[in-house]
Design a protein around this motif. Structure first.
Motif, PDB file in Angstrom:
ATOM      1  N   PHE A 132      67.289 -12.845 -94.174  1.00 13.69           N
ATOM      2  CA  PHE A 132      68.033 -11.742 -93.192  1.00 13.69           C
ATOM      3  C   PHE A 132      68.119 -12.309 -91.762  1.00 13.69           C
ATOM      4  CE2 PHE A 132      63.635 -10.283 -92.841  1.00 13.69           C
ATOM      5  CZ  PHE A 132      63.451 -10.270 -91.454  1.00 13.69           C
ATOM      6  N   SER A 133      67.169 -12.845 -91.116  1.00 11.69           N
ATOM      7  CA  SER A 133      67.049 -13.330 -89.986  1.00 11.69           C
ATOM      8  C   SER A 133      68.406 -14.416 -89.401  1.00 11.69           C
ATOM      9  CB  SER A 133      65.929 -13.953 -89.425  1.00 11.69           C
ATOM     10  OG  SER A 133      65.659 -15.250 -89.970  1.00 11.69           O
ATOM     11  N   TYR A 134      68.954 -15.057 -90.355  1.00 18.03           N
ATOM     12  CA  TYR A 134      69.846 -15.930 -90.239  1.00 18.03           C
ATOM     13  C   TYR A 134      71.122 -15.695 -90.864  1.00 18.03           C
ATOM     14  CZ  TYR A 134      68.693 -18.000 -94.821  1.00 18.03           C
ATOM     15  OH  TYR A 134      68.551 -18.368 -96.220  1.00 18.03           O
ATOM     16  N   GLU A 135      71.277 -14.742 -91.921  1.00 19.25           N
ATOM     17  CA  GLU A 135      72.353 -14.396 -92.542  1.00 19.25           C
ATOM     18  C   GLU A 135      73.432 -13.739 -91.638  1.00 19.25           C
ATOM     19  OE1 GLU A 135      71.163 -12.392 -96.227  1.00 19.25           O
ATOM     20  OE2 GLU A 135      71.190 -14.249 -97.380  1.00 19.25           O
ATOM     21  N   GLN A 136      72.533 -12.845 -90.617  1.00 15.79           N
ATOM     22  CA  GLN A 136      73.393 -12.120 -89.672  1.00 15.79           C
ATOM     23  C   GLN A 136      73.748 -12.720 -88.452  1.00 15.79           C
ATOM     24  OE1 GLN A 136      70.745  -8.692 -88.929  1.00 15.79           O
ATOM     25  NE2 GLN A 136      70.944  -7.932 -91.128  1.00 15.79           N
ATOM     26  N   THR A 137      73.442 -14.069 -88.393  1.00 18.22           N
ATOM     27  CA  THR A 137      73.716 -14.922 -87.253  1.00 18.22           C
ATOM     28  C   THR A 137      75.059 -15.440 -87.311  1.00 18.22           C
ATOM     29  OG1 THR A 137      71.364 -15.467 -87.051  1.00 18.22           O
ATOM     30  CG2 THR A 137      73.059 -16.841 -85.739  1.00 18.22           C
ATOM     31  N   PRO A 138      76.007 -15.244 -86.414  1.00 19.62           N
ATOM     32  CA  PRO A 138      77.503 -15.826 -86.351  1.00 19.62           C
ATOM     33  C   PRO A 138      77.206 -17.333 -86.397  1.00 19.62           C
ATOM     34  CG  PRO A 138      77.112 -14.133 -84.514  1.00 19.62           C
ATOM     35  CD  PRO A 138      75.685 -14.341 -85.051  1.00 19.62           C
ATOM     36  N   SER A 139      77.948 -17.760 -87.327  1.00 13.27           N
ATOM     37  CA  SER A 139      78.061 -19.222 -87.361  1.00 13.27           C
ATOM     38  C   SER A 139      79.467 -19.922 -87.059  1.00 13.27           C
ATOM     39  CB  SER A 139      77.875 -19.874 -88.862  1.00 13.27           C
ATOM     40  OG  SER A 139      78.941 -19.207 -89.814  1.00 13.27           O
ATOM     41  N   LEU A 140      80.192 -19.174 -86.344  1.00 15.75           N
ATOM     42  CA  LEU A 140      81.446 -19.551 -85.831  1.00 15.75           C
ATOM     43  C   LEU A 140      81.503 -20.509 -84.443  1.00 15.75           C
ATOM     44  CD1 LEU A 140      83.805 -16.821 -86.892  1.00 15.75           C
ATOM     45  CD2 LEU A 140      83.629 -18.780 -88.055  1.00 15.75           C
ATOM     46  N   PRO A 141      82.452 -21.203 -84.335  1.00 19.85           N
ATOM     47  CA  PRO A 141      82.371 -21.996 -82.963  1.00 19.85           C
ATOM     48  C   PRO A 141      82.291 -21.058 -81.883  1.00 19.85           C
ATOM     49  CG  PRO A 141      84.100 -23.005 -84.515  1.00 19.85           C
ATOM     50  CD  PRO A 141      83.739 -21.697 -84.990  1.00 19.85           C
ATOM     51  N   PRO A 142      81.494 -21.322 -80.877  1.00 22.77           N
ATOM     52  CA  PRO A 142      80.980 -22.771 -80.473  1.00 22.77           C
ATOM     53  C   PRO A 142      79.516 -23.013 -81.023  1.00 22.77           C
ATOM     54  CG  PRO A 142      80.549 -21.431 -78.717  1.00 22.77           C
ATOM     55  CD  PRO A 142      81.348 -20.503 -79.678  1.00 22.77           C
ATOM     56  N   GLY A 143      79.005 -22.008 -81.906  1.00 28.75           N
ATOM     57  CA  GLY A 143      77.540 -22.408 -82.495  1.00 28.75           C
ATOM     58  C   GLY A 143      76.625 -21.574 -81.840  1.00 28.75           C
ATOM     59  N   ASN A 144      75.421 -21.552 -82.299  1.00 30.50           N
ATOM     60  CA  ASN A 144      74.196 -21.152 -82.135  1.00 30.50           C
ATOM     61  C   ASN A 144      73.736 -20.985 -80.432  1.00 30.50           C
ATOM     62  OD1 ASN A 144      71.308 -20.133 -81.352  1.00 30.50           O
ATOM     63  ND2 ASN A 144      71.366 -19.781 -83.573  1.00 30.50           N
ATOM     64  N   ILE A 145      74.059 -19.885 -79.592  1.00 35.45           N
ATOM     65  CA  ILE A 145      73.917 -19.911 -78.214  1.00 35.45           C
ATOM     66  C   ILE A 145      72.696 -20.206 -77.841  1.00 35.45           C
ATOM     67  CG2 ILE A 145      73.223 -17.504 -78.240  1.00 35.45           C
ATOM     68  CD1 ILE A 145      74.601 -17.212 -75.592  1.00 35.45           C
ATOM     69  N   GLU A 146      71.472 -20.071 -78.588  1.00 36.53           N
ATOM     70  CA  GLU A 146      70.366 -20.552 -78.212  1.00 36.53           C
ATOM     71  C   GLU A 146      70.057 -21.959 -78.464  1.00 36.53           C
ATOM     72  OE1 GLU A 146      68.122 -18.746 -76.595  1.00 36.53           O
ATOM     73  OE2 GLU A 146      69.544 -16.791 -76.838  1.00 36.53           O
ATOM     74  N   LEU A 147      70.722 -22.556 -79.450  1.00 39.62           N
ATOM     75  CA  LEU A 147      70.702 -23.987 -79.636  1.00 39.62           C
ATOM     76  C   LEU A 147      71.374 -24.708 -78.405  1.00 39.62           C
ATOM     77  CD1 LEU A 147      69.849 -26.399 -81.312  1.00 39.62           C
ATOM     78  CD2 LEU A 147      71.917 -26.089 -82.575  1.00 39.62           C
ATOM     79  N   ARG A 148      72.656 -24.021 -78.042  1.00 40.01           N
ATOM     80  CA  ARG A 148      73.233 -24.698 -77.122  1.00 40.01           C
ATOM     81  C   ARG A 148      72.686 -24.392 -75.734  1.00 40.01           C
ATOM     82  NH1 ARG A 148      77.764 -21.826 -76.058  1.00 40.01           N
ATOM     83  NH2 ARG A 148      77.232 -20.129 -77.600  1.00 40.01           N
TER      84      ARG A 148
END
Length: 473
Positions: A132-148
């Motif tokens: 559930f922790s990643y299924e609700q994470t938006p995957s559209l561009p520009p990508g994961n904000i924390e990773l960026r």
């Protein structure tokens, strides 16, 4: 004489004798293969050589035609290739080296055993339980904000000011490079590539309908800035695509003073640079080499990199530091790859937040350096004295220069029959029909008995080719 040169000379005689008339269509590549008995690569190289001489010309989706004598061209210090057809070469090459039975000296990826990270596997397992922790994470561009944000922090550690909004997460390094190139060019634009370059650059240019100018490799500086400036004076160059750190396939890293000069040339002529830096973390010396982004004060550099060469092919997550082109790249991305795996992005956020990632990088570098040195010394002992092994302190490739009379495609085909792959220089010199006596080998593996046997077979094939050439004289 190379097979492609022999074929080109035979076809040239047919043209000059008038057997083939101006504007008459030549046999297709596949028909010529069937008629001559040569491989597709040999035929393509012969046609490219005739085209470079102005004897033939090509039409989109129609094939090759005999040129009118009035249209014959002359050669220059740099090469032009307005019609690119390398995808077929790459496709057949990649298909040929697949299979667990092949010893992968021709692979572009490092030994997967070196890339295994227990901590990353642990994070993946924990995330899988908390789906559930990643299924609700938006995957559209520009990508994961924390990773960026984490990627932006790593830029800042090198003295490069970066904002996470300027970074776009992509499906690997090649995706990043393709998106960046598409963002700054249009069909018919001129771009510059290094003469010896990763074949993905040629594929991208072919797909986007771009005209390519190649500049020669410099023996000391890596990139020939004088040839670059001459090309810029003659052609309306829109962008360059360069690999300056841990170059694939040769292996060199361009010095900072050359990068600084390059940045000034780009600024002076308002030319974009697509920087391919996917091997940038695989340096052996104490300090990480600077990227061109460090010298970019005018947002002309789109810096592209990836995690796949340090975490494995399954972690095909890359990024573009796109600056003002971030939004445009996102729009293009929505019409192509659409989104990037959110599960892997979340895992990388946790992994990069720990010290384990930098420990992992340090361990990989040490292993690659040891293996590369072992391969280098072994090859120095067994290869013919007329062969030269080019060694640079980074990455996991060795670039081998064969005697000029040899063609690396013959070595590749001979070894493949023994279930050993190497990468012939035809893959990296799409338009240079004279630089065929080079090959690239992957030395990221432990030098076990099986790899020693494979290298001995390489040496035998080279010696046999030398003997055949001498016997023909």
């Amino acid at each position: 004489m190379y097979k492609s040169e022999k074929l080109a000379n035979s076809l040239k005689l047919l043209i000059q004798s008038g057997t083939w008339k101006p504007h008459e269509k030549l046999p297709s590549l596949r028909s010529q293969c069937k008629n001559s008995g040569f491989s597709l690569i040999t035929v393509m190289n012969a046609y490219h050589e005739l085209e470079a001489q102005g004897l033939i010309y090509s039409k989109e989706k129609s094939g090759y035609f005999v040129a009118d004598r009035k249209t014959f061209s002359t050669t220059h210090s740099f090469d032009t290739n307005q019609k690119i057809e390398i995808n077929s070469i790459v496709f057949h090459y990649l298909k040929s080296i697949q299979g667990d039975h092949i010893i992968p000296l021709g692979s572009a990826f490092p030994n997967s055993q070196l890339l295994y990270s227990p901590k990353l596997i642990q994070i993946l397992a924990q995330l899988a339980k908390r789906h559930f922790s990643y299924e609700q994470t938006p995957s559209l561009p520009p990508g994961n904000i924390e990773l960026r944000k984490l990627i932006a922090q790593r830029y800042c550690m090198q003295g490069i000011q970066a904002d996470h909004d300027d970074i776009v997460i992509t499906s690997g390094g090649l995706d990043a490079l393709n998106l960046a190139l598409q963002a700054v060019t249009q069909i018919g634009d001129y771009i510059i590539l290094q003469q010896t370059v990763f074949y993905g650059a040629w594929q991208a240019a072919e797909r986007l309908g771009l005209k390519v100018i190649t500049i020669p490799d410099h023996p000391e500086d890596g990139i020939d800035l004088q040839a670059l400036e001459h090309a810029i004076e003659k052609y309306p160059i829109k962008a360059c695509w360069f690999m300056l750190n841990c170059h694939n396939p040769i292996g060199y890293t361009v010095k900072d003073k050359i990068k600084e000069k390059l940045a000034k040339i780009l600024y002076q002529h308002n030319i974009y640079l697509i920087e391919d830096d996917v091997y940038g973390e695989l340096y052996f010396e104490n300090k990480k080499p600077l990227s061109m982004k460090y010298f970019d004060e005018n947002n002309l550099v789109l810096h592209c990199s990836s995690f796949s060469k340090i975490l494995g092919a399954d972690f095909r997550i890359g990024w573009v530091y796109a600056g003002p082109y971030s939004e445009k790249i996102q729009h293009i991305q929505l019409m192509s790859t659409l989104s990037v795996n959110s599960f892997i992005q979340n895992a990388l956020v946790e992994y990069l937040s720990h010290r384990d990632y930098d420990k992992h990088l340090k361990k990989i570098r040490a292993s690659l350096e040891k293996n590369k040195i072992d391969f280098y010394h072994f090859l120095q002992r067994i290869l013919d004295q007329n062969c030269k092994v080019h060694y640079f302190p980074s990455g996991y490739f060795l670039w081998i220069e064969l005697p000029k009379e040899l063609d690396s495609i013959d070595i590749y085909q001979s070894l493949l029959s023994k279930n050993i792959s190497i990468a012939p220089s035809h893959l990296f010199n799409a338009h240079d029909t004279k630089a065929k006596n080079y090959l690239r080998i992957n030395c990221s593996f432990d030098l076990t008995a099986s790899y020693q046997e494979a290298l001995l077979e390489l040496s035998k094939c080279i010696n046999h080719a030398i003997q055949l050439y001498r016997a023909s004289k």
